[in-house]
Design a protein around this motif. Structure first.
Motif, PDB file in Angstrom:
ATOM      1  N   ARG A   1     -24.145  68.210   5.173  1.00 61.25           N
ATOM      2  CA  ARG A   1     -24.401  69.471   6.143  1.00 61.25           C
ATOM      3  C   ARG A   1     -25.772  70.439   5.760  1.00 61.25           C
ATOM      4  O   ARG A   1     -26.643  70.693   6.502  1.00 61.25           O
ATOM      5  CB  ARG A   1     -23.184  70.287   6.414  1.00 61.25           C
ATOM      6  CG  ARG A   1     -22.326  69.603   7.357  1.00 61.25           C
ATOM      7  CD  ARG A   1     -21.258  70.619   7.923  1.00 61.25           C
ATOM      8  NE  ARG A   1     -20.294  70.955   6.697  1.00 61.25           N
ATOM      9  CZ  ARG A   1     -19.398  70.051   6.051  1.00 61.25           C
ATOM     10  NH1 ARG A   1     -19.145  68.919   7.010  1.00 61.25           N
ATOM     11  NH2 ARG A   1     -18.471  70.297   5.184  1.00 61.25           N
TER      12      ARG A   1
ATOM     13  N   ASN B   1     -28.615  68.386   6.558  1.00 61.68           N
ATOM     14  CA  ASN B   1     -28.989  68.470   7.811  1.00 61.68           C
ATOM     15  C   ASN B   1     -29.634  69.550   8.255  1.00 61.68           C
ATOM     16  O   ASN B   1     -30.563  69.704   8.998  1.00 61.68           O
ATOM     17  CB  ASN B   1     -27.708  68.061   8.539  1.00 61.68           C
ATOM     18  CG  ASN B   1     -27.590  67.569   9.926  1.00 61.68           C
ATOM     19  OD1 ASN B   1     -28.862  67.233  10.329  1.00 61.68           O
ATOM     20  ND2 ASN B   1     -26.658  67.652  10.569  1.00 61.68           N
ATOM     21  N   TYR B   2     -29.037  70.673   7.922  1.00 64.57           N
ATOM     22  CA  TYR B   2     -29.603  72.006   8.297  1.00 64.57           C
ATOM     23  C   TYR B   2     -31.176  72.107   7.856  1.00 64.57           C
ATOM     24  O   TYR B   2     -31.922  72.588   8.263  1.00 64.57           O
ATOM     25  CB  TYR B   2     -28.850  73.324   7.648  1.00 64.57           C
ATOM     26  CG  TYR B   2     -27.547  73.374   8.100  1.00 64.57           C
ATOM     27  CD1 TYR B   2     -27.099  73.228   9.652  1.00 64.57           C
ATOM     28  CD2 TYR B   2     -26.417  73.716   7.240  1.00 64.57           C
ATOM     29  CE1 TYR B   2     -26.026  73.320  10.184  1.00 64.57           C
ATOM     30  CE2 TYR B   2     -25.113  73.940   8.044  1.00 64.57           C
ATOM     31  CZ  TYR B   2     -24.971  73.710   9.368  1.00 64.57           C
ATOM     32  OH  TYR B   2     -23.739  73.889   9.979  1.00 64.57           O
ATOM     33  N   TYR B   3     -31.156  71.780   6.368  1.00 63.18           N
ATOM     34  CA  TYR B   3     -32.736  71.656   5.990  1.00 63.18           C
ATOM     35  C   TYR B   3     -33.648  70.955   6.866  1.00 63.18           C
ATOM     36  O   TYR B   3     -34.781  71.365   7.049  1.00 63.18           O
ATOM     37  CB  TYR B   3     -32.562  71.364   4.599  1.00 63.18           C
ATOM     38  CG  TYR B   3     -33.948  71.445   3.644  1.00 63.18           C
ATOM     39  CD1 TYR B   3     -34.612  72.760   3.460  1.00 63.18           C
ATOM     40  CD2 TYR B   3     -34.646  70.385   3.322  1.00 63.18           C
ATOM     41  CE1 TYR B   3     -35.547  72.755   2.850  1.00 63.18           C
ATOM     42  CE2 TYR B   3     -35.818  70.452   2.692  1.00 63.18           C
ATOM     43  CZ  TYR B   3     -36.417  71.557   2.577  1.00 63.18           C
ATOM     44  OH  TYR B   3     -37.684  71.660   1.776  1.00 63.18           O
TER      45      TYR B   3
ATOM     46  N   GLU C   1     -33.372  70.228   9.857  1.00 66.83           N
ATOM     47  CA  GLU C   1     -33.391  71.103  11.082  1.00 66.83           C
ATOM     48  C   GLU C   1     -34.766  71.953  10.966  1.00 66.83           C
ATOM     49  O   GLU C   1     -35.468  72.156  11.817  1.00 66.83           O
ATOM     50  CB  GLU C   1     -32.421  71.459  11.599  1.00 66.83           C
ATOM     51  CG  GLU C   1     -31.375  70.309  12.254  1.00 66.83           C
ATOM     52  CD  GLU C   1     -29.874  71.112  12.725  1.00 66.83           C
ATOM     53  OE1 GLU C   1     -29.795  72.335  12.711  1.00 66.83           O
ATOM     54  OE2 GLU C   1     -28.941  70.381  13.027  1.00 66.83           O
ATOM     55  N   LYS C   2     -34.509  72.822   9.930  1.00 65.91           N
ATOM     56  CA  LYS C   2     -35.548  73.946   9.594  1.00 65.91           C
ATOM     57  C   LYS C   2     -36.930  73.251   9.403  1.00 65.91           C
ATOM     58  O   LYS C   2     -37.735  74.164   9.793  1.00 65.91           O
ATOM     59  CB  LYS C   2     -35.059  74.707   8.342  1.00 65.91           C
ATOM     60  CG  LYS C   2     -33.955  75.607   8.615  1.00 65.91           C
ATOM     61  CD  LYS C   2     -33.436  76.258   7.095  1.00 65.91           C
ATOM     62  CE  LYS C   2     -32.247  77.217   7.714  1.00 65.91           C
ATOM     63  NZ  LYS C   2     -31.749  78.246   6.423  1.00 65.91           N
TER      64      LYS C   2
ATOM     65  N   GLY D   1     -37.924  70.597  10.672  1.00 61.50           N
ATOM     66  CA  GLY D   1     -38.314  69.803  12.172  1.00 61.50           C
ATOM     67  C   GLY D   1     -38.350  68.534  11.854  1.00 61.50           C
ATOM     68  O   GLY D   1     -38.921  67.682  12.445  1.00 61.50           O
ATOM     69  N   TRP D   2     -37.490  68.088  11.050  1.00 56.53           N
ATOM     70  CA  TRP D   2     -37.226  66.596  10.816  1.00 56.53           C
ATOM     71  C   TRP D   2     -35.964  66.108  11.597  1.00 56.53           C
ATOM     72  O   TRP D   2     -35.235  66.972  12.209  1.00 56.53           O
ATOM     73  CB  TRP D   2     -36.847  66.287   9.237  1.00 56.53           C
ATOM     74  CG  TRP D   2     -37.822  66.654   8.299  1.00 56.53           C
ATOM     75  CD1 TRP D   2     -39.338  67.001   8.622  1.00 56.53           C
ATOM     76  CD2 TRP D   2     -37.663  67.021   6.911  1.00 56.53           C
ATOM     77  NE1 TRP D   2     -39.842  67.175   7.512  1.00 56.53           N
ATOM     78  CE2 TRP D   2     -39.117  67.567   6.474  1.00 56.53           C
ATOM     79  CE3 TRP D   2     -36.845  67.315   5.845  1.00 56.53           C
ATOM     80  CZ2 TRP D   2     -39.328  67.766   5.151  1.00 56.53           C
ATOM     81  CZ3 TRP D   2     -36.838  67.434   4.787  1.00 56.53           C
ATOM     82  CH2 TRP D   2     -38.241  67.846   4.203  1.00 56.53           C
ATOM     83  N   ARG D   3     -36.114  64.648  11.636  1.00 59.54           N
ATOM     84  CA  ARG D   3     -34.692  63.986  12.333  1.00 59.54           C
ATOM     85  C   ARG D   3     -33.990  63.225  11.624  1.00 59.54           C
ATOM     86  O   ARG D   3     -34.581  62.310  10.633  1.00 59.54           O
ATOM     87  CB  ARG D   3     -35.596  63.102  13.628  1.00 59.54           C
ATOM     88  CG  ARG D   3     -34.298  62.667  14.582  1.00 59.54           C
ATOM     89  CD  ARG D   3     -34.773  62.139  15.779  1.00 59.54           C
ATOM     90  NE  ARG D   3     -35.408  60.788  15.285  1.00 59.54           N
ATOM     91  CZ  ARG D   3     -36.857  60.278  15.374  1.00 59.54           C
ATOM     92  NH1 ARG D   3     -37.731  61.283  15.173  1.00 59.54           N
ATOM     93  NH2 ARG D   3     -37.015  59.113  15.274  1.00 59.54           N
TER      94      ARG D   3
ATOM     95  N   GLY E   1     -28.877  75.560   4.467  1.00 63.61           N
ATOM     96  CA  GLY E   1     -30.083  74.881   4.653  1.00 63.61           C
ATOM     97  C   GLY E   1     -31.343  75.620   3.914  1.00 63.61           C
ATOM     98  O   GLY E   1     -32.269  75.241   3.861  1.00 63.61           O
TER      99      GLY E   1
END
Length: 351
Positions: A129, A132-134, A136-137, A139-141, A330
């Motif tokens: 998680r 995953n948060y990092y 998102e911050k 802008g990666w998928r 993240g």
């Protein structure tokens, strides 16, 4: 350094001219290669232009020092420009450090619960998680390839692909053993337990020249057990590939199509075989560089997450931050920036 910068500027201009040619525009592969090469040089060229302007301004300021009316102002400007030139020169030295050829690539990440039973699996889920948060911050998928859930939560194993700009340049320092110190949910007497989870980060390789024989593969298909809507457990779409010579096992079940799962599993297998070949070559020739932050080995303890004290410590660089809650949401940037800075320092000193 000036000679290198002049050569880079000339190369940048040469590429810019190439990109205007009709035959290059018509060749998508060549166009893409040149565009990436130009982008890699662009920041250096712009920074060199800043240096040239500062040096030109310095010479102009020096000519005004002897003017009685401009003397004080000119001396002040000379001092400021000396500082500016020193700062730009330092930035350029870092920019000229040879780049890791994999820095711009996507990554395949594998997280496993290790020592600590159920708590290790729960921690593996927490790490997933966090990444995953990092992602998102930045802008990666993030795409999950395969996961095996722990009996009390988290994952005993989870694999994913993280796609975006320069993903490997940030996440390449994350391989190793991560240790958590906290009171588990299952603990009735409030005692702090220590558990570990391992992380492996590999750059995604687009074209790997690895000869994989069909006879070296054991391919199993079975029903997916993860998310997938109404098709889960109704078709044999999940694929497990075992590479018999090395014992490497790859599983993919995130696609509904068996063909797509097999294709993705083969791509991951190539990445893992490539990573294993590189690791063995480094060991054979003894080229594990001193200036490498960690060995990337899963057994190497790289970081401790202490919940009672809200503390995260990266043992490779003796870096501690009292913001574990933010890190787990993240906020990895301070740790990763410190790792990058230390890596740059070691390379500049040639260690």
């Amino acid at each position: 350094m000036k000679e290198r910068l002049a050569n880079i500027t000339a190369k940048y201009q040469e590429i810019s001219e190439e990109l205007t040619k009709p035959e290059v525009i018509a060749d998508f592969k060549r166009l893409k290669e040149l565009s990436i090469e130009q982008k890699d040089l662009e920041d250096i060229v712009k920074k060199y232009e800043e240096l040239q302007k500062a040096e030109s301004d310095l010479e102009a300021a020096k000519t005004m020092v002897d003017d009685p009316e401009m003397h004080e102002m000119a001396l002040l400007e000379v001092d400021e420009l000396h500082t500016t030139i020193a700062n730009i020169t330092k930035e350029l030295e870092i920019m000229l450090i040879p780049k890791d050829k994999n820095d711009g690539k996507n990554v395949i990440m594998e997280i496993r619960g290790a020592a600590g039973g159920d708590e290790a699996n729960i921690f593996a889920g927490d790490l997933f998680r966090m990444y995953n948060y990092y992602a998102e911050k930045n802008g990666w998928r993030l795409e999950v390839i395969n996961s095996v859930e722990g009996t009390s939560g988290g994952f005993s194993q989870i694999e994913c692909i993280i796609k975006g700009d320069n993903v490997y340049s940030k996440l390449k320092y994350e391989s190793g053993s991560h240790r958590v110190q906290r009171v588990p949910v299952t603990e009735t007497q409030g005692r702090v337990h220590t558990s570990t989870a391992t992380v492996l980060v590999m750059p995604e390789v687009e074209e790997v020249n690895i000869d994989i024989k069909e006879s070296d593969l054991k391919i199993d298909v079975y029903r997916s057990s993860g998310a997938g809507g109404q098709h889960v457990n109704t078709t044999d779409s999940a694929v497990r590939i075992t590479h018999l010579p090395t014992g490497i096992v790859v599983t993919c079940q995130n696609e509904r199509s068996q063909i797509k799962n097999k294709e993705q599993a083969m791509n991951v297998l190539k990445v893992k075989l490539h990573d294993e070949m590189q690791r063995r070559q480094e060991q054979e020739v003894g080229s594990m560089r001193k200036n490498k932050i960690g060995t990337g080995d899963r057994s190497e303890k790289i970081r401790t997450y202490n919940y009672p004290q809200n503390r995260v410590t990266d043992h490779r660089i003796n870096f501690t931050i009292m913001e574990l809650d933010r890190v787990m949401d993240g906020g990895l940037e301070p740790i990763i920036e410190a790792l990058i800075a230390e890596d740059q320092r070691l390379k500049l000193e040639g260690e």
